[in-house]
Scaffold this active site. Structure first.
Site, mmCIF file in Angstrom:
data_model
loop_
_atom_site.group_PDB
_atom_site.id
_atom_site.type_symbol
_atom_site.label_atom_id
_atom_site.label_comp_id
_atom_site.label_asym_id
_atom_site.label_seq_id
_atom_site.Cartn_x
_atom_site.Cartn_y
_atom_site.Cartn_z
ATOM 1 N N SER A 74 0.825 -1.203 0.000
ATOM 2 C CA SER A 74 0.000 0.000 0.000
ATOM 3 C C SER A 74 0.872 1.272 0.000
ATOM 4 C CB SER A 74 -0.945 -0.047 1.203
ATOM 5 O OG SER A 74 -1.956 0.891 1.072
ATOM 6 N N HIS A 113 -6.704 -5.757 -1.723
ATOM 7 C CA HIS A 113 -5.668 -4.739 -1.517
ATOM 8 C C HIS A 113 -4.452 -5.286 -0.766
ATOM 9 C CE1 HIS A 113 -3.942 -0.786 -1.122
ATOM 10 N NE2 HIS A 113 -3.973 -0.837 0.188
ATOM 11 N N ASP A 142 -8.620 -5.101 -6.038
ATOM 12 C CA ASP A 142 -8.418 -3.894 -5.230
ATOM 13 C C ASP A 142 -8.733 -2.659 -6.065
ATOM 14 O OD1 ASP A 142 -7.488 -1.942 -3.475
ATOM 15 O OD2 ASP A 142 -5.385 -2.257 -4.014
#
Ligand code: NAG
Ligand code: NAG
Ligand code: NAG
Length: 463
Positions: A178, A440, A389
């Site tokens: 991320s 994600h 995601d």
């Protein structure tokens, strides 16, 4: 050159630190943890390492296979400001929470058979300052940002290795997901710069790993609209109209471009109830609006004020995946847990999974040049992407990798786990691998496949 860290400065620093009566390095071996009713069947260490004014807290798990030779990873969870316990308990660490509704008893764990610590030693670092149990001894130490965050992680790592010299020869990788996409290439390059410089404590750097990494404002953000079209959230007509009216630029909408604004509003209405972290999972109010980090100016796109309302209303509901976040909050806030982890009493006011009130400068707009540089120097990279995601869609990741113009050495193909498709990969010059699968935070959703991917890649086997 990003960082100059001479030995002289280091010695001087040690003297200063000692005069503050706080050891620069302190750590403890943890044999048991509240919530797990047996001695831990893996080696866990926690500790603090001082870098400037900051005391960085970490969790270190030794490889369960062959710690003398297995790779060493430094793992940094994204946010910025999310505790590395997210990576530890939700993604790649050795323990996972039992999903049981909280009734006043401390949440409990089971062993994660797909932990990456089965085949590598991992330092889970709470960084930047203000994250998890990491804190500053001085008020000015709380000020941070992309560059400072990256450089302090590097300095942390040097000190950690100085105090754990037996790991100096293990192959070293820097990893995270991320928002860490903005940080890890900078740390990796700083290490590599110093290796080229000689004369420093030499780290055995091999490369880096990134999952659904936020990498470049334009590539990542602008990929959301084509992604919504590919996933059938919006009609082809609306997509074509937005593309034409916004000219492919969806993040910086000029005030006067009403047509573009209207299209983005229509898109926003179609996607407001989609779970960004995994588009096929139920929409649950997040404990905080995670995507906000990716786009501070979400004036038109995917803006749900409900997230903000729910955030103040309390915690995720039982049945939602992010109920884990609540269990983690309960667990990490418990005094018996903090004692077991040997955290320093009174150093943080409250433990939060993700700190949203940091004094943080998101100065870096793109890490593309770092990727290019590291590839030229021959470092390995695994870029994996959960393709369900919507926060950092695989389309953006795929496009920025393409923009590096690396030669393809093993073209797009499925890779398998137990005879089933685990995902798809394409390998570029110098072992730059792009692989897909899940949501994600990929290993949270597809632990088995991700473990297969990781253990093959880290032992230099094809996916
Ligand atoms: C809470 O539930 C667990 C089982 O999930 C049980 O073992 C425990 O005794 C319960 N605690 C309380 C306080 O009811
Ligand atoms: C969040 O970070 C800020 C600045 O680093 C710090 O002052 C604050 O104590 C942190 N908040 C929590 C809840 O840890
Ligand atoms: C990749 O190739 C394109 C087209 O030839 C060029 O415009 C671009 O600058 C190249 N990018 C890099 C990073 O070399």
């Amino acid at each position: 050159m990003l960082v100059k860290h001479s030995k002289f400065v280091c010695l001087y620093y040690m003297v200063i630190v000692m005069s503050w009566c706080t050891p620069a390095v302190s750590f403890s071996v943890i044999n048991s943890l509240p919530g797990f009713n047996a001695p831990l069947p893996f080696k866990l260490e926690t500790g603090y390492i001082g870098v400037d004014d900051v005391e960085f807290f970490y969790y270190f798990t030794e490889s369960e296979r062959n710690p003398a030779e297995d790779p060493l990873l430094l793992w940094i969870t994204g946010g910025p400001g999310c505790s590395s316990l997210s990576g530890f308990f939700f993604e790649i660490g050795p323990l996972r929470f039992n999903m049981v509704e909280y009734n006043g008893s401390l949440p409990t764990f089971f062993l994660n058979q797909y932990a990456w610590t089965k085949v590598s030693s991992i330092i889970f670092l709470d960084a930047p300052v203000g994250t998890g149990f990491s804190y500053s001894r001085m008020p000015q130490g709380f000020k941070t940002g992309d560059m400072k965050h990256a450089i302090s992680c590097y300095n942390f790592l040097r000190k950690w290795l100085e105090s754990h010299p037996k790991f100096l020869t293990n192959p070293l990788y820097i990893a995270g997901d991320s928002y860490s996409g903005m940080i890890i290439p900078i740390i990796t390059q700083a290490i590599s710069d110093d290796i080229e410089d000689q004369g420093m404590l030499t780290l055995n750097l091999k490369g880096y790993l990134l999952g659904n990494p936020y990498t470049d404002r334009n590539f990542d953000f602008n990929s959301k609209i084509p992604y919504c079209n590919r996933m059938a959230f919006i009609s082809d007509e609306l997509y074509e109209s937005a593309k034409k009216n916004c000219k492919g630029e969806y993040s910086k909408v000029e005030g006067r471009n009403q047509r573009c604004a209207n299209d983005l509003q229509a898109i926003s209405e179609c996607t407001a109830r989609i779970n960004e972290m995994h588009i096929l999972e139920p929409y649950c109010p997040s404990e905080f609006p995670e995507v906000d980090v990716l786009e501070n100016k979400r004036k038109y796109f995917l803006e749900t004020y409900e997230d903000y309302l729910h955030m103040s209303a309390g915690y995720p509901q039982f049945g939602c995946r992010n109920y884990y976040c609540y269990l983690l909050k309960v667990w990490a806030s418990d005094i018996s847990v903090q004692e077991a982890l040997h955290t320093r009493k009174g150093t943080i006011k409250e433990w939060v999974r993700c700190n949203r009130s940091m004094d943080y400068d998101n100065a870096v707009q793109s890490t593309l040049s770092y990727h290019l540089h590291l590839n030229k120097r021959g470092y390995r990279a695994l870029i994996y992407s959960g393709d369900h995601d919507l926060a950092v869609p695989y389309i953006g990741t795929e496009s920025w990798i393409k923009s590096l113009n690396l030669s393809i050495v093993d073209d797009w193909r499925p890779w398998f786990d137990d005879g089933q498709v685990g995902g798809y990969s394409r390998k570029y010059g110098n072992d730059f691998t792009f692989a897909t699968g899940a949501g994600h935070t990929t290993p949270e959703y597809n632990p088995k496949e991700c473990f297969a991917m990781f253990s093959r890649w880290i032992s230099q086997q094809p996916l």
